[in-house]
Design a protein around this motif. Structure first.
Motif, PDB file in Angstrom:
ATOM      1  N   ARG A   1       8.458  27.218   3.830  1.00 13.20           N
ATOM      2  CA  ARG A   1       8.960  28.103   4.570  1.00 13.20           C
ATOM      3  C   ARG A   1       8.831  29.386   3.886  1.00 13.20           C
ATOM      4  NH1 ARG A   1       9.129  27.113   9.488  1.00 13.20           N
ATOM      5  NH2 ARG A   1      11.069  28.316   9.901  1.00 13.20           N
TER       6      ARG A   1
ATOM      7  N   ALA B   1       4.848  30.698  12.880  1.00 13.46           N
ATOM      8  CA  ALA B   1       5.443  29.739  12.408  1.00 13.46           C
ATOM      9  C   ALA B   1       6.587  29.594  11.678  1.00 13.46           C
ATOM     10  CB  ALA B   1       4.421  28.497  12.288  1.00 13.46           C
TER      11      ALA B   1
ATOM     12  N   ASP C   1       6.240  29.478   8.458  1.00 15.96           N
ATOM     13  CA  ASP C   1       5.615  28.666   7.329  1.00 15.96           C
ATOM     14  C   ASP C   1       4.531  29.380   6.514  1.00 15.96           C
ATOM     15  OD1 ASP C   1       7.065  26.211   7.581  1.00 15.96           O
ATOM     16  OD2 ASP C   1       5.827  25.288   8.709  1.00 15.96           O
TER      17      ASP C   1
ATOM     18  N   ASP D   1      -2.052  13.545   7.356  1.00 17.33           N
ATOM     19  CA  ASP D   1      -0.825  14.532   7.094  1.00 17.33           C
ATOM     20  C   ASP D   1      -0.733  15.715   8.261  1.00 17.33           C
ATOM     21  OD1 ASP D   1       1.081  16.436   5.951  1.00 17.33           O
ATOM     22  OD2 ASP D   1      -0.271  17.296   4.303  1.00 17.33           O
ATOM     23  N   THR D   2       0.139  15.467   8.960  1.00 16.56           N
ATOM     24  CA  THR D   2       0.314  16.289  10.177  1.00 16.56           C
ATOM     25  C   THR D   2       1.380  17.345  10.100  1.00 16.56           C
ATOM     26  OG1 THR D   2       2.286  14.739  10.820  1.00 16.56           O
ATOM     27  CG2 THR D   2      -0.312  13.879  11.356  1.00 16.56           C
ATOM     28  N   TRP D   3       0.840  18.520  10.144  1.00 19.59           N
ATOM     29  CA  TRP D   3       1.833  19.794  10.405  1.00 19.59           C
ATOM     30  C   TRP D   3       2.106  19.850  11.785  1.00 19.59           C
ATOM     31  CZ3 TRP D   3       1.790  24.380  12.884  1.00 19.59           C
ATOM     32  CH2 TRP D   3       2.855  25.192  12.660  1.00 19.59           C
ATOM     33  N   TRP D   4       3.446  20.323  12.306  1.00 20.19           N
ATOM     34  CA  TRP D   4       3.769  20.675  13.548  1.00 20.19           C
ATOM     35  C   TRP D   4       5.194  20.968  13.277  1.00 20.19           C
ATOM     36  CZ3 TRP D   4       6.328  17.320  17.115  1.00 20.19           C
ATOM     37  CH2 TRP D   4       6.596  15.835  16.711  1.00 20.19           C
ATOM     38  N   GLN D   5       5.829  21.304  14.653  1.00 21.49           N
ATOM     39  CA  GLN D   5       7.247  21.938  14.516  1.00 21.49           C
ATOM     40  C   GLN D   5       7.774  21.364  15.832  1.00 21.49           C
ATOM     41  OE1 GLN D   5       6.233  25.965  14.334  1.00 21.49           O
ATOM     42  NE2 GLN D   5       7.148  26.208  12.442  1.00 21.49           N
ATOM     43  N   THR D   6       9.286  21.328  15.967  1.00 28.73           N
ATOM     44  CA  THR D   6       9.887  21.024  17.110  1.00 28.73           C
ATOM     45  C   THR D   6       9.270  22.178  18.277  1.00 28.73           C
ATOM     46  OG1 THR D   6      11.896  20.643  15.897  1.00 28.73           O
ATOM     47  CG2 THR D   6      12.250  21.152  18.100  1.00 28.73           C
ATOM     48  N   GLU D   7       8.888  23.139  17.990  1.00 24.57           N
ATOM     49  CA  GLU D   7       8.598  24.232  18.783  1.00 24.57           C
ATOM     50  C   GLU D   7       7.107  23.828  19.275  1.00 24.57           C
ATOM     51  OE1 GLU D   7      10.232  24.667  15.864  1.00 24.57           O
ATOM     52  OE2 GLU D   7      11.241  26.407  15.940  1.00 24.57           O
TER      53      GLU D   7
ATOM     54  N   SER E   1       2.196  11.184   7.569  1.00 20.80           N
ATOM     55  CA  SER E   1       3.096  11.979   6.922  1.00 20.80           C
ATOM     56  C   SER E   1       3.434  13.099   7.706  1.00 20.80           C
ATOM     57  CB  SER E   1       2.666  12.453   5.683  1.00 20.80           C
ATOM     58  OG  SER E   1       3.606  13.297   4.961  1.00 20.80           O
TER      59      SER E   1
ATOM     60  N   PRO F   1       5.789  19.754   3.245  1.00 20.60           N
ATOM     61  CA  PRO F   1       4.546  19.410   2.718  1.00 20.60           C
ATOM     62  C   PRO F   1       4.425  18.002   1.784  1.00 20.60           C
ATOM     63  CG  PRO F   1       5.549  21.733   2.178  1.00 20.60           C
ATOM     64  CD  PRO F   1       6.074  20.886   2.786  1.00 20.60           C
TER      65      PRO F   1
ATOM     66  N   LEU G   1      -0.349  23.670   3.521  1.00 22.85           N
ATOM     67  CA  LEU G   1       1.069  24.358   3.836  1.00 22.85           C
ATOM     68  C   LEU G   1       1.856  24.205   2.755  1.00 22.85           C
ATOM     69  CD1 LEU G   1       1.607  24.986   6.859  1.00 22.85           C
ATOM     70  CD2 LEU G   1      -0.139  22.992   6.474  1.00 22.85           C
TER      71      LEU G   1
ATOM     72  N   THR H   1      10.030  14.362  16.285  1.00 23.95           N
ATOM     73  CA  THR H   1       8.936  13.550  15.867  1.00 23.95           C
ATOM     74  C   THR H   1       9.268  12.204  16.840  1.00 23.95           C
ATOM     75  OG1 THR H   1       9.071  14.313  13.697  1.00 23.95           O
ATOM     76  CG2 THR H   1       8.202  11.939  13.724  1.00 23.95           C
TER      77      THR H   1
ATOM     78  N   LYS I   1      14.919  17.414   5.201  1.00 24.10           N
ATOM     79  CA  LYS I   1      14.045  18.358   4.359  1.00 24.10           C
ATOM     80  C   LYS I   1      15.025  19.024   3.240  1.00 24.10           C
ATOM     81  CE  LYS I   1      12.083  20.090   8.945  1.00 24.10           C
ATOM     82  NZ  LYS I   1      10.910  19.213   9.023  1.00 24.10           N
TER      83      LYS I   1
HETATM   84  C1  WTA Z   1       7.466  21.551   8.054  1.00 25.57           C
HETATM   85  C2  WTA Z   1       8.661  18.416  12.472  1.00 25.57           C
HETATM   86  C3  WTA Z   1       3.874  20.847   5.676  1.00 25.57           C
HETATM   87  C4  WTA Z   1       7.181  23.029   8.313  1.00 25.57           C
HETATM   88  C5  WTA Z   1       7.713  17.839  13.161  1.00 25.57           C
HETATM   89  C6  WTA Z   1       7.506  22.945   9.734  1.00 25.57           C
HETATM   90  C7  WTA Z   1       5.568  20.339   7.355  1.00 25.57           C
HETATM   91  C8  WTA Z   1       8.851  22.403   9.772  1.00 25.57           C
HETATM   92  C9  WTA Z   1       4.751  19.370   8.043  1.00 25.57           C
HETATM   93  C10 WTA Z   1       9.108  21.767  11.280  1.00 25.57           C
HETATM   94  C11 WTA Z   1       3.543  19.039   7.219  1.00 25.57           C
HETATM   95  C12 WTA Z   1       6.386  19.629   9.187  1.00 25.57           C
HETATM   96  N1  WTA Z   1       3.421  19.665   5.947  1.00 25.57           N
HETATM   97  N2  WTA Z   1       5.254  21.072   6.341  1.00 25.57           N
HETATM   98  N3  WTA Z   1       2.733  18.036   7.482  1.00 25.57           N
HETATM   99  N4  WTA Z   1       5.310  19.015   8.913  1.00 25.57           N
HETATM  100  N5  WTA Z   1       6.273  20.562   8.202  1.00 25.57           N
HETATM  101  O1  WTA Z   1      10.982  21.154  13.941  1.00 25.57           O
HETATM  102  O2  WTA Z   1       7.911  23.943   7.450  1.00 25.57           O
HETATM  103  O3  WTA Z   1      11.631  19.191  12.356  1.00 25.57           O
HETATM  104  O4  WTA Z   1       7.650  24.587  10.106  1.00 25.57           O
HETATM  105  O5  WTA Z   1       9.516  19.542  13.048  1.00 25.57           O
HETATM  106  O6  WTA Z   1       8.715  21.102   8.984  1.00 25.57           O
HETATM  107  O7  WTA Z   1      10.310  21.016  11.227  1.00 25.57           O
HETATM  108  P1  WTA Z   1      10.542  20.232  12.638  1.00 25.57           P
END
Ligand code: WTA
Length: 654
Positions: free
Chosen positions: A516, A499, A501, A412-418, A386, A390, A513, A312, A610
């Motif tokens: 996991r 993913a 999730d 509310d932003t969903w994403w990952q390191t990947e 956020s 979740p 979401l 992030t 987390k």
């Molecule tokens: C979770 C953080 C729900 C999810 C950017 C994901 C979320 C993991 C959300 C990645 C969200 C991240 N709602 N779950 N808005 N944002 N997650 O790699 O399980 O630290 O797969 O990246 O965090 O975590 P990471």
């Protein structure tokens, strides 16, 4: 259409449309951007890539040989030029890039012109220390301006940075330095942490003691603590960097050259070293940062309160914001140091317009109480974000009313390191939001929900979240472990990125979401998400935070064990425990009623905040605790374990 893989239990019907005031000036107000991107996703990304400064234009937008994607093939550019030089060249040198605030209250203002000379000097120093294109540089630093400076300095000369979160131990740092073959480590003498000093340099000394691969350790003086300097390996920043020339020609990098490595530990297994490259990543983070945060570079003061040690911070403190010529707040310390008002007083001090933080922080703010934010003028805020877990609908509502004063859209932003950048999110001027839903994929992103067989789940319905088309910021692999890359992300559902999730879509197609998939609970054949049961608990006015897990049960397969943190001033009583269990049964279903419920002052969390449900599962099943090196505070687990074992009727089914 297949059947659901995860039950859909919680129904949230509140809706919030963007206000006319917000829409009047918003960058995006209609759905047109989605239509454009749907019709021509590659054209959409290319149009935004073209807004960056390229030394050579690309020949091909995308080459996809699944699962290997190459974006903007043949193009060359430099990330530091895009983040700094071009803004100075365009006459914005005097604009503030970072308002830096130290934990002890010291502050510094870094303009884009200053950043350019700082980055150039640091880049020249790296070269002098023998770092060349393609070398890996480990960075283990507090949240001080030298951290983004040295990341950009690496990018400027084509070195690959590997930032290791400064709260990690010497052992964790050692393993990451070895794994990535880093030849330089950049650190500080110490890091301020709630008034104490965390000994970064000492940890580096331990980490590199037996490593001949590390030629130099470059150390910034921050806390003025005594450290051991071993010649000729160890050099001071103020001796090596400060006297360098303040210009440095940037290396033109191939779009697919590595920009950085970043380890993601998740909650289980050996950390994965995620690889990100230059052109696609920068396109993705700049585009999402601009539209998701409705970024107005001339007037906004944006604050992402994450740590740069996590993705992030990479994407939304450093690369995205700087590419967009943002003025950001960079804060070194804890949100509650010296007291619970710090974060709110900083918002008032800098007139912050956008705040981006994590549910774990929001729930902590709720727990500490409304009097803290209420003591400050938060009227400069116009948008809230956020990320990381979740967000429970009640935490969302608290953020909306107490912080946003019902005025600020929440993204509310969903994403990952990947994924490198944001993937599922509202667009604040266009999307009607629902508390707890990340809403829809960003334009140009294609996401689905599938069942165990990989078949699409009907709407409404729940299952596994997949990403079906390559996107510019996607990981390019796991450093040194191609097979793990394929096995982890591309094997379970062939042709799609998995993913890890759970997610569901409601009748309106909104994405929710669910946590996991490793944490999904199976009670009497019902597949229940942790998120929905936790959100039901958090919807009770006395609850600040909750975690649930499925522990083995001879009759039902698994039984739900709940761990609950109450808001300040609420007493932990047996009656309240019963009331909360019943509350879940009423809110969602008797099947989801926790078999046991334990009050706890803290929950075990990873260092990035987390909840570590695996540890709670081990406590509830009284097994071995497994690897706790990623745990933020190991004593929390012992405390909960002690309490759990002495809980009245801990294993009773009622
Ligand atoms: C979770 C953080 C729900 C999810 C950017 C994901 C979320 C993991 C959300 C990645 C969200 C991240 N709602 N779950 N808005 N944002 N997650 O790699 O399980 O630290 O797969 O990246 O965090 O975590 P990471």
């Amino acid at each position: 259409m297949g059947t659901d893989a995860i039950d859909d239990l919680l129904h949230e019907n509140r809706q919030f449309t963007p206000s006319d005031t917000f829409k009047r000036d918003a960058l995006i107000v209609g759905a047109g951007i989605y239509d454009d991107a749907n019709q021509d996703p590659l054209g959409f990304w290319a149009q935004h890539a073209a807004e960056l400064a390229w030394d050579r234009e690309w020949d091909t937008i995308l080459e996809y040989d699944a699962p290997h994607a190459k974006w903007f093939v043949g193009g060359t550019l430099n990330a530091s030029v895009n983040c700094v030089d071009r803004h100075v060249d365009a006459g914005h040198g005097s604009q503030v890039a970072y308002h830096f605030e130290g934990e002890n209250g010291d502050s510094r203002t870094i303009t884009y012109a200053q950043l350019l000379s700082d980055v150039s000097r640091a880049a020249n120093a790296l070269k002098q220390l023998g770092v060349t294109k393609g070398d890996r540089v480990a960075i283990y630093m507090p949240m001080i301006p030298e951290l983004p400076t040295v990341m950009l300095a690496c990018a400027r000369i084509g070195a690959v940075h590997s930032v290791v979160f400064a709260g990690f131990s010497a052992k964790a740092l050692h393993d990451r330095i070895v794994d990535a073959g880093c030849t330089l480590v950049v650190t500080a003498d110490g890091a301020w942490r709630r008034g104490d000093v965390f000994p970064l340099k000492d940890n580096v000394d331990d980490a590199v003691a037996d490593l001949t691969q590390v030629r130099h350790v470059l150390t910034v003086k921050r806390t003025e603590t005594a450290v051991t300097m071993t010649s000729p390996r160890d050099v001071w920043w103020h001796e090596v960097v400060t006297g360098q020339p303040d210009t440095c020609t940037a290396e033109p990098m191939d779009s697919e050259d590595l920009l950085f490595l970043l380890y993601t530990s998740g909650t289980t297994g050996k950390p994965k070293c995620i690889m990100h490259t230059t052109g696609g990543y920068l396109t993705h983070v700049a585009t999402t940062h601009r539209y998701v945060f409705d970024l107005k570079p001339d007037t906004d003061v944006y604050w992402c309160a994450a740590d740069i040690g996590w993705v992030t911070g990479h994407s939304y403190i450093v690369y995205g914001p700087l590419a967009n010529r943002t003025t950001s707040v960079l804060y070194e310390g804890a949100p509650n140091f010296p007291n619970e008002q710090r974060i709110w007083s900083l918002i008032a001090k800098y007139n912050v317009t956008q705040l981006y933080t994590a549910p774990t922080a929001i729930r902590a703010f709720m727990k500490w109480g409304d009097q803290h934010p209420n003591a400050h003028d938060l009227s400069s805020l116009r948008l809230l974000g956020s990320v990381g877990e979740p967000i429970n609908p009640e935490a969302w509502m608290w953020y909306h009313t107490v912080i946003g004063k019902e005025r600020c859209p929440i993204v509310d932003t969903w994403w990952q390191t990947e994924t490198g950048g944001i993937m599922i999110t509202p667009l604040p001027g266009a999307t009607t939001t629902k508390p707890g839903s990340a809403t829809f994929p960003f334009p140009g992103v294609v996401a689905s929900i599938v069942n165990d067989d990989g078949a699409d789940v009907a709407i409404p319905g729940g299952g596994y979240l997949t990403l079906d088309q390559p996107w510019p910021g996607m990981l390019r692999g796991i450093w040194g472990d191609e097979q793990r890359f394929i096995d982890t992300y591309f094997t379970r559902f062939p042709g799609r990125y998995f993913a890890g999730d759970g997610a569901k879509r409601d009748a309106d197609g909104y994405f929710w979401l669910l946590g996991r998939v490793d944490d999904v609970m199976n009670v009497s054949g019902h597949r229940l998400s942790t998120t929905e049961v936790e959100s039901a608990l958090v919807s009770h006015p006395f609850v600040a935070e909750a975690a649930v897990i499925g522990r083995k049960d001879p009759t039902t397969g698994q039984a739900i064990a709940a761990f609950v943190t109450l808001r300040s001033g609420i007493d932990e009583t047996e009656e309240l425990a019963q009331e909360l269990r019943q509350h879940v049964a009423t809110m969602i279903s008797p099947i989801a009623k926790p078999a046991s419920l334990l009050f706890t002052a803290e929950l075990p969390k990873t260092r990035s905040g987390k909840i570590m449900r695996r540890l709670l599962r081990n406590i509830a099943e009284d097994g071995a605790l497994g690897d706790t090196t990623t745990l933020a505070d190991a004593s929390v687990v012992d405390g909960i374990k002690e309490k759990y074992l002495h809980m009245p009727a801990a294993h009773e089914e009622t």
